[in-house]
Scaffold this active site. Structure first.
Site, short mmCIF file in Angstrom:
data_model
loop_
_atom_site.label_atom_id
_atom_site.label_comp_id
_atom_site.label_asym_id
_atom_site.label_seq_id
_atom_site.Cartn_x
_atom_site.Cartn_y
_atom_site.Cartn_z
N CYS A 22 108.75 35.17 68.30
CA CYS A 22 108.65 36.53 69.05
C CYS A 22 108.51 36.21 70.58
O CYS A 22 108.74 37.44 71.25
CB CYS A 22 107.50 37.20 68.62
N GLU A 41 114.72 35.78 65.94
CA GLU A 41 114.17 34.75 65.38
C GLU A 41 114.95 35.27 63.93
O GLU A 41 114.37 34.43 62.93
CB GLU A 41 112.63 34.59 65.23
N HIS A 48 102.53 41.65 72.85
CA HIS A 48 103.32 41.48 71.50
C HIS A 48 102.69 42.21 70.48
O HIS A 48 101.22 42.07 70.22
CB HIS A 48 103.63 39.89 71.18
N1 CAA Z 1 90.61 51.74 55.71
C1 CAA Z 1 90.62 51.06 57.05
N2 CAA Z 1 90.59 49.85 57.29
C2 CAA Z 1 90.69 48.87 56.22
C3 CAA Z 1 90.76 49.47 55.07
C4 CAA Z 1 90.53 50.82 54.58
N3 CAA Z 1 90.65 51.19 53.38
N4 CAA Z 1 90.85 48.43 54.07
C5 CAA Z 1 90.87 47.15 54.91
N5 CAA Z 1 90.74 47.59 56.38
C6 CAA Z 1 90.97 46.71 57.56
C7 CAA Z 1 90.22 45.67 57.46
O1 CAA Z 1 88.97 45.79 57.72
C8 CAA Z 1 90.97 44.73 58.49
O2 CAA Z 1 90.27 44.91 59.91
P1 CAA Z 1 89.94 44.09 60.94
O3 CAA Z 1 91.08 43.04 61.14
O4 CAA Z 1 89.72 44.91 62.04
O5 CAA Z 1 88.71 43.67 60.48
C9 CAA Z 1 92.28 45.21 58.20
O6 CAA Z 1 92.29 46.41 57.67
C10 CAA Z 1 93.02 44.17 57.67
O7 CAA Z 1 92.63 43.84 56.37
P2 CAA Z 1 92.62 42.17 55.73
O8 CAA Z 1 92.44 41.44 57.28
O9 CAA Z 1 91.82 42.40 54.78
O10 CAA Z 1 94.12 42.30 55.59
P3 CAA Z 1 95.10 41.12 54.90
O11 CAA Z 1 94.12 39.85 54.56
O12 CAA Z 1 95.57 41.60 53.62
O13 CAA Z 1 96.14 40.68 55.94
C11 CAA Z 1 97.23 40.32 58.28
C12 CAA Z 1 96.10 41.19 57.44
C13 CAA Z 1 96.72 38.90 58.13
C14 CAA Z 1 97.45 40.70 59.48
C15 CAA Z 1 98.39 40.19 57.23
O14 CAA Z 1 99.01 41.40 57.21
C16 CAA Z 1 99.31 39.06 57.88
O15 CAA Z 1 99.35 38.07 57.70
N6 CAA Z 1 100.42 39.35 58.50
C17 CAA Z 1 101.57 38.75 59.17
C18 CAA Z 1 101.00 37.86 60.30
C19 CAA Z 1 100.88 38.39 61.47
O16 CAA Z 1 101.26 39.44 62.11
N7 CAA Z 1 100.05 37.78 62.47
C20 CAA Z 1 99.76 38.11 63.54
C21 CAA Z 1 99.87 37.03 64.82
S1 CAA Z 1 101.09 35.84 64.69
C22 CAA Z 1 102.39 37.02 65.91
O17 CAA Z 1 101.87 37.78 66.64
C23 CAA Z 1 103.71 36.35 65.50
C24 CAA Z 1 104.31 37.66 64.55
O18 CAA Z 1 104.89 38.50 65.08
C25 CAA Z 1 104.23 37.51 63.25
#
Ligand code: CAA
Length: 389
Positions: free
Chosen positions: A111, A79, A233
């Protein structure tokens, strides 16, 4: 006759950013990355690397062992394509000196497309058992700087050979598929970085898992208890943990946390260090499972959930073949990770910004990396690659 994967090879980029560097830049606790999303590092392509150099490096290992005879189809799943018209697979075909009597095409659906390539390859071999299909999945996951997706970047490639009487994994015929026209993650033609609705994408992934599993069951798939290991994935490894927990809830499994983790943990180890490799990630997960699981897996069934945003997903299964350990390149794959050169945050940022800076003009890249293939630059809008022997 059984059909499936006879060999599976891995490559990644030659630079690496420890997520501690990113956390320090952002002034946050790295636990969010190391534990919260389950990622420790991201592979970063140097200026003379891309999906072609990684894909060629993976595929060269397959050809070194099996030769190119009988391979009449090369399917390149990505992709993060490098041309709107010409398949990245044709560049690899040329770099590897493959014969002219070969059909080559690039497949795209976020993906998911490596799994589409696998399913199409199975069909080609089912029609003529003498055919061999080379599948390459190669991606560079890129999000904009200073966005929540940034820690889930990465880069890697796999190549696998689909044949009759496969030596590594027999792929079973029953699958469950699911498509839904949504915008959880996408990349318009004018952007080099993906757009994502982060939290929605997680929910969409889990919803698709439930739907694909449901169709798999309706079409006569085996029961959850007949599957020994699971391979998901992995946009980030914690996503696979969330997915497996969800599947266990869907089927009403009474496995405890440690038992659930034992079914997936080995599949997470390589991805934890490469970062997201989009189309390749589920097959990097398979390789990680085969290389790192302490148990003998021959004769045991693996369940796969492939998800591509947008979205298309598929649940299917495969049986690990006797003697599979003899086909693995475990030490070399570990070296591919260990030998990456660490970069600091400013170098990472400069590499990220350089992708957009050079678009549309001729340029040469410095010979930064020492891998077998390198991207040399663009002349008259044509990408130039070099093979080092
Ligand atoms: N110590 C341990 N854990 C901590 C922490 C700390 N100090 N601070 C935060 N965390 C944890 C949170 O509790 C959370 O855990 P849970 O999800 O289990 O509750 C985790 O860390 C992530 O924290 P946030 O949710 O606050 O993180 P965020 O809002 O900044 O973003 C995300 C997380 C949405 C995955 C972001 O990285 C993102 O948008 N990623 C890209 C999208 C993606 O990968 N989507 C997956 C599905 S789509 C797909 O699969 C296709 C593809 O390849 C993209």
């Amino acid at each position: 006759m059984t059909i499936g994967i006879s060999d599976l090879a891995f490559a990644t980029a030659h630079r690496v950013l420890d997520l501690q560097q990113l956390a320090d830049h952002q002034g946050i606790d790295v636990g969010k990355y190391y534990i919260g999303i389950g990622q420790s590092e991201m592979s970063i392509p140097a200026a003379d690397e891309d999906i072609v150099t990684m894909g060629a490096q993976a595929a060269a290992q397959i050809l070194a062992r099996h030769g190119a005879d009988g391979i009449r189809t090369l399917l390149f799943a990505t992709e993060s394509g490098i041309d709107q018209s010409k398949s990245a697979g044709v560049f690899v075909h040329g770099l590897l000196g493959m014969g002219a009597h070969c059909r080559v095409v690039e497949l795209k659906q976020a993906c998911y497309s490596a799994t589409a390539a696998l399913q199409f390859a199975l069909g080609i071999v089912a029609r003529d058992a003498s055919e061999k299909v080379l599948v390459i999945a190669s991606d560079v996951a890129r999000y904009a700087l200073d966005t929540s997706g940034e820690p889930t970047q990465g880069a890697a490639a796999v190549a696998f050979l689909v044949t009759a009487d496969p030596a590594l994994l027999e792929v079973e015929p029953v699958t469950g598929v699911h498509t839904d026209d949504i915008h959880d993650f996408w990349r318009p033609n004018y952007l080099s970085t993906a757009l994502v609705d982060g939290k929605y994408s997680l929910a969409a992934y889990l919803g698709a898992l439930e739907a694909a599993w449901g169709e798999y069951q309706a079409r006569g798939g085996v029961a959850f208890d007949e599957i020994a290991r699971f391979c998901y994935h992995q946009p980030f490894t914690k996503m696979a943990v969330k997915a497996h927990d969800r599947l266990c809830r869907i089927v009403g499994s009474d496995l405890d946390r440690d038992q659930r983790r034992a079914q997936i943990d080995a599949s997470l180890e390589l991805n934890r260090r490469t970062g997201n490799s989009y189309t390749a990630s589920i097959y990097v997960g398979l390789l990680s499972l085969l290389e790192r699981d302490p148990d003998e897996l021959a004769g045991r069934r693996i369940g796969f959930f492939s998800y591509g945003s947008g979205s298309v997903s598929e649940f299917f299964t495969g049986i690990v073949q006797p003697g599979y350990r003899d086909l693995l390149r475990t030490a070399a794959d570990a070296a591919s990770l260990d030998d990456r050169r660490p970069i600091d945050y400013p170098r990472y940022r400069a590499l990220h910004e350089s992708v957009d800076a050079v678009q549309g003009s001729d340029y040469e890249t410095a010979a930064e990396t020492s891998g077998p293939f390198r991207f040399a630059g663009v002349v008259d809008h044509v990408r130039r690659y070099q093979r080092r022997d």
